[in-house]
Design an enzyme around this catalytic site. Structure first.
Site, PDB file in Angstrom:
ATOM      1  N   VAL A  76       2.028   7.451   4.499  1.00 40.15           N
ATOM      2  CA  VAL A  76       1.918   8.865   4.163  1.00 40.15           C
ATOM      3  C   VAL A  76       1.646   9.226   2.826  1.00 40.15           C
ATOM      4  CG1 VAL A  76       3.540   9.008   6.289  1.00 40.15           C
ATOM      5  CG2 VAL A  76       4.380   8.979   3.630  1.00 40.15           C
ATOM      6  N   ASN A 104      -0.677   4.913  -2.156  1.00 39.46           N
ATOM      7  CA  ASN A 104      -1.108   4.660  -3.753  1.00 39.46           C
ATOM      8  C   ASN A 104       0.465   5.216  -4.694  1.00 39.46           C
ATOM      9  OD1 ASN A 104      -3.368   3.392  -4.220  1.00 39.46           O
ATOM     10  ND2 ASN A 104      -4.580   5.378  -4.075  1.00 39.46           N
ATOM     11  N   SER A 130      -6.933  -1.301  -1.041  1.00 35.66           N
ATOM     12  CA  SER A 130      -7.906  -0.653  -1.384  1.00 35.66           C
ATOM     13  C   SER A 130      -8.989  -0.869  -0.543  1.00 35.66           C
ATOM     14  CB  SER A 130      -8.229  -1.305  -3.041  1.00 35.66           C
ATOM     15  OG  SER A 130      -9.614  -0.595  -3.340  1.00 35.66           O
ATOM     16  N   GLY A 131     -10.170   0.061  -0.707  1.00 36.41           N
ATOM     17  CA  GLY A 131     -11.115  -0.111   0.123  1.00 36.41           C
ATOM     18  C   GLY A 131     -11.526   1.123   1.005  1.00 36.41           C
ATOM     19  N   GLY A 132     -10.842   2.297   0.775  1.00 42.49           N
ATOM     20  CA  GLY A 132     -11.035   3.523   1.670  1.00 42.49           C
ATOM     21  C   GLY A 132     -10.903   3.238   2.978  1.00 42.49           C
ATOM     22  N   LYS A 184      -2.420  -2.309  -8.138  1.00 45.64           N
ATOM     23  CA  LYS A 184      -3.276  -1.453  -7.445  1.00 45.64           C
ATOM     24  C   LYS A 184      -3.543  -0.333  -8.433  1.00 45.64           C
ATOM     25  CE  LYS A 184      -5.778   0.700  -4.385  1.00 45.64           C
ATOM     26  NZ  LYS A 184      -6.004   2.266  -4.491  1.00 45.64           N
ATOM     27  N   HIS A 187      -6.167  -1.420 -10.724  1.00 43.52           N
ATOM     28  CA  HIS A 187      -7.259  -1.575 -10.054  1.00 43.52           C
ATOM     29  C   HIS A 187      -7.786  -0.212 -10.117  1.00 43.52           C
ATOM     30  CE1 HIS A 187      -9.724  -0.480  -6.301  1.00 43.52           C
ATOM     31  NE2 HIS A 187     -10.154  -1.704  -6.244  1.00 43.52           N
ATOM     32  N   ASN A 188      -7.245   0.770  -9.924  1.00 40.53           N
ATOM     33  CA  ASN A 188      -7.688   2.251  -9.932  1.00 40.53           C
ATOM     34  C   ASN A 188      -8.205   2.659 -11.327  1.00 40.53           C
ATOM     35  OD1 ASN A 188      -7.085   2.093  -7.204  1.00 40.53           O
ATOM     36  ND2 ASN A 188      -6.653   4.172  -6.987  1.00 40.53           N
ATOM     37  N   GLU A 191     -11.389   0.889 -11.907  1.00 39.63           N
ATOM     38  CA  GLU A 191     -12.386   1.806 -10.842  1.00 39.63           C
ATOM     39  C   GLU A 191     -12.842   3.210 -11.755  1.00 39.63           C
ATOM     40  OE1 GLU A 191     -10.786   2.492  -6.903  1.00 39.63           O
ATOM     41  OE2 GLU A 191     -11.045   4.819  -7.491  1.00 39.63           O
ATOM     42  N   TYR A 192     -11.919   3.715 -12.277  1.00 37.88           N
ATOM     43  CA  TYR A 192     -12.175   4.905 -13.300  1.00 37.88           C
ATOM     44  C   TYR A 192     -13.107   4.562 -14.069  1.00 37.88           C
ATOM     45  CZ  TYR A 192      -8.623   8.392 -11.543  1.00 37.88           C
ATOM     46  OH  TYR A 192      -7.957   9.280 -10.978  1.00 37.88           O
ATOM     47  N   LYS A 262      -6.146  11.760  -8.313  1.00 39.35           N
ATOM     48  CA  LYS A 262      -4.853  11.789  -7.830  1.00 39.35           C
ATOM     49  C   LYS A 262      -3.961  11.089  -8.674  1.00 39.35           C
ATOM     50  CE  LYS A 262      -6.640  11.698  -3.139  1.00 39.35           C
ATOM     51  NZ  LYS A 262      -7.531  10.901  -2.912  1.00 39.35           N
TER      52      LYS A 262
HETATM   53  C1  6PG Z   1      -9.214   2.389  -3.189  1.00 38.17           C
HETATM   54  C2  6PG Z   1      -9.281   3.828  -3.923  1.00 38.17           C
HETATM   55  C3  6PG Z   1      -8.367   4.700  -3.328  1.00 38.17           C
HETATM   56  C4  6PG Z   1      -8.870   6.309  -3.589  1.00 38.17           C
HETATM   57  C5  6PG Z   1      -8.117   6.679  -4.818  1.00 38.17           C
HETATM   58  C6  6PG Z   1      -9.091   7.571  -5.560  1.00 38.17           C
HETATM   59  O1  6PG Z   1      -8.873   1.487  -4.141  1.00 38.17           O
HETATM   60  O2  6PG Z   1      -9.429   2.338  -2.199  1.00 38.17           O
HETATM   61  O3  6PG Z   1      -9.062   3.799  -5.376  1.00 38.17           O
HETATM   62  O4  6PG Z   1      -7.053   4.304  -3.647  1.00 38.17           O
HETATM   63  O5  6PG Z   1      -9.984   6.515  -3.366  1.00 38.17           O
HETATM   64  O6  6PG Z   1      -7.014   7.427  -4.391  1.00 38.17           O
HETATM   65  O7  6PG Z   1      -8.511   8.013  -6.525  1.00 38.17           O
HETATM   66  P1  6PG Z   1      -8.638   9.375  -7.188  1.00 38.17           P
HETATM   67  O8  6PG Z   1      -8.699  10.503  -6.452  1.00 38.17           O
HETATM   68  O9  6PG Z   1      -7.555   9.510  -8.493  1.00 38.17           O
HETATM   69  O10 6PG Z   1     -10.190   9.346  -7.850  1.00 38.17           O
END
Ligand code: 6PG
Length: 473
Positions: A76, A104, A130-132, A184, A187-188, A191-192, A262
């Site tokens: 959730v 997350n 992770s992986g959407g 995680k 990881h994000n 990712e940023y 987020k």
């Molecule tokens: C992942 C992504 C996933 C999501 C993030 C994006 O690893 O699958 O990171 O967790 O897309 O929430 O984060 P923002 O909304 O902060 O860009």
């Protein structure tokens, strides 16, 4: 009907996909959603997997359907909704049952929840996924934090549903309490930084070289065949090649330049600061999203300054080659920072985070997946290093790549093109690789106005300067 192996609460897109993935991999799953009509709908749409899904109208039914000790995944929205579900589950589950938060979450919340549940006889897993949506359905990268016993109970299911890199599952138990959610988060953060640096390069191609989206798409598609090969480069090429069905114009040109977030990137930067680890490329990427959101102010500032952007001139092929290598160098610095933050957190929170394993489980399934992570795993496996930048292979790669990063940052600065993450990465590299910095002056200033003392290069102990009575103002 046979008992379910695991349960899941929250049939949004991620929860539904994860449940179908589990079912498809041969594990019966009990599901519950607060809006019960959704549960029936989900079951009805499960097609050939219907037999593997046990739809439950209440949490009590859900608990009764699962083989003890019962693992229940909560999928959730992060925050209060998780606490509400935990409170509800507390009244229903029994000793040794396992509550798994797959959202997350902020790892500080995970640590709190872990402790709270431990005191009540239940156990808690904070699980980074992770992986959407695609990953959740067909194989995500999964980062697990909790007790080893609780991991053992879910290992089989999670291994079955995880992404595989050359046959190796992209899931691992990384340590206790908040370890999984912390990893995680980083990881994000990475990712940023990755995304921001790609966007900066796109800016040089678009505004510095005057290239159109389709042309830029083919540049990224070409780069995706080389050292930059990764999911993010691949989707960048696809995004740039797409047209807007409504207007027929390139889709990317119709999207407002205001990025959302987020929170996980921000948490990475905050935690890096708390741990005293420089993560400047990640910080710059977070700040860049914030600046992007100030659209109205930026439009007004553009009018006030009226400077625009100058073209980047020179041999186009040489500039393109530099851009590719600059992005690679920036990426190395950003990953070095992310791993350094994890290394410090591992000590601080006593997690014993396995850095080579983390690199390995990020090779497939997750958003930052790439060949490059295999190179990182190999470097960490070769023996401990203070920083990824000190791993022998990376010293070689950075020696080769940093001149291009330097040229691109310099050209971009001259042209008026912002490259906050790339230039932070370069400044980090230059600060890190110089044995003699300039903080002797900072120490002198601190001592001058605050009598804070300094170390001497030729003697032990704390010393003060000859600033006289004018000092300590
Ligand atoms: C992942 C992504 C996933 C999501 C993030 C994006 O690893 O699958 O990171 O967790 O897309 O929430 O984060 P923002 O909304 O902060 O860009």
């Amino acid at each position: 009907m046979a008992e379910a192996e695991i349960g899941l609460i929250g049939l949004g897109v991620m929860g539904s996909n994860l449940a179908l993935n589990i079912a498809e991999n041969g594990h019966r799953i009990a599901v519950f959603n607060r809006t019960t009509s959704r549960t029936g709908e989900f079951h009805a749409q499960a097609g050939s997997l219907q037999d593997m899904v046990v739809p439950c109208e209440t949490i009590e039914d859900l608990a009764a359907a699962i083989r003890p000790p019962r693992p229940v995944i909560i999928m959730v929205q992060a925050g209060q909704a998780v606490d509400e579900q935990i409170a509800h589950l507390r009244g229903v589950l029994s000793e040794n049952d396992i509550v798994i938060d797959a959202g997350n979450a902020n790892f500080h919340d995970t640590m709190r929840r872990f402790k709270d549940l431990e005191n009540s006889g239940l156990t808690f897993i904070g699980m980074g996924v992770s992986g959407g949506e695609e990953g959740a359905r067909h194989g995500p990268s999964i980062m697990v934090g909790g007790t080893e016993a609780s991991w053992k109970r879910v290992e089989k299911v999670l291994t079955a549903i995880s992404a595989k890199y050359e046959g190796e599952p992209c899931v691992a138990w990384l340590g206790t309490d908040g370890a999984g959610h912390f990893v995680k988060t980083i990881h994000n953060g990475i990712e940023y930084a990755d995304m921001q640096m790609i966007a900066e390069i796109y800016g040089v191609l678009r505004d510095g070289l005057g290239m159109g989206p389709k042309e830029i798409a083919s540049v990224f598609a070409t780069w995706n065949k080389g050292r930059l090969n990764s999911y993010l480069i691949e989707i960048t090429a696809s995004v740039l090649a797409a047209d807007d069905p409504k207007t027929g114009k390139p889709m990317v040109d119709m999207i407002l330049d205001r990025a959302g977030q987020k929170g996980t990137g921000k948490w990475s930067a905050i935690e890096a600061q708390q741990l005293g680890i420089p993560a400047t490329a990640i910080e710059a990427a977070v700040a860049a999203r914030v600046i992007s959101s100030l659209k109205d102010e930026r439009v007004a500032a553009e009018k006030a300054y009226g400077m625009g952007v100058s073209p980047v001139s020179g041999n186009r092929d040489a500039i393109l080659a530099d851009l590719e290598l600059a992005l690679f160098a920036g990426k190395i610095a950003a990953y070095a920072q992310g791993f350094a933050v994890m290394s410090a957190a591992s000590e601080e929170f006593d997690w014993n985070l396995p850095l080579p394993t983390i690199a390995k489980i990020w090779r497939a399934g997750c958003i930052i997946r790439s060949q490059f992570l295999d190179t990182i795993a190999t470097a960490f496996n070769a023996g401990p290093v203070a920083n990824l930048l000190m791993a022998p292979d990376f010293v070689q790669m950075m020696k080769e790549a940093n001149p291009a990063l330097r040229r691109i940052v310099a050209r971009a600065a001259e042209a008026g093109l912002p490259t906050p993450a790339l230039s932070s990465a370069l400044a980090y590299f230059d600060s890190y690789r110089l044995g003699r910095g300039t903080s002797n002056l900072i120490q002198a200033q601190r001592d001058f106005f605050g009598a804070h003392g300094f170390e001497r290069i030729d003697a032990d102990g704390a010393h003060h300067g000859p600033w006289g009575s004018g000092a300590a103002g």
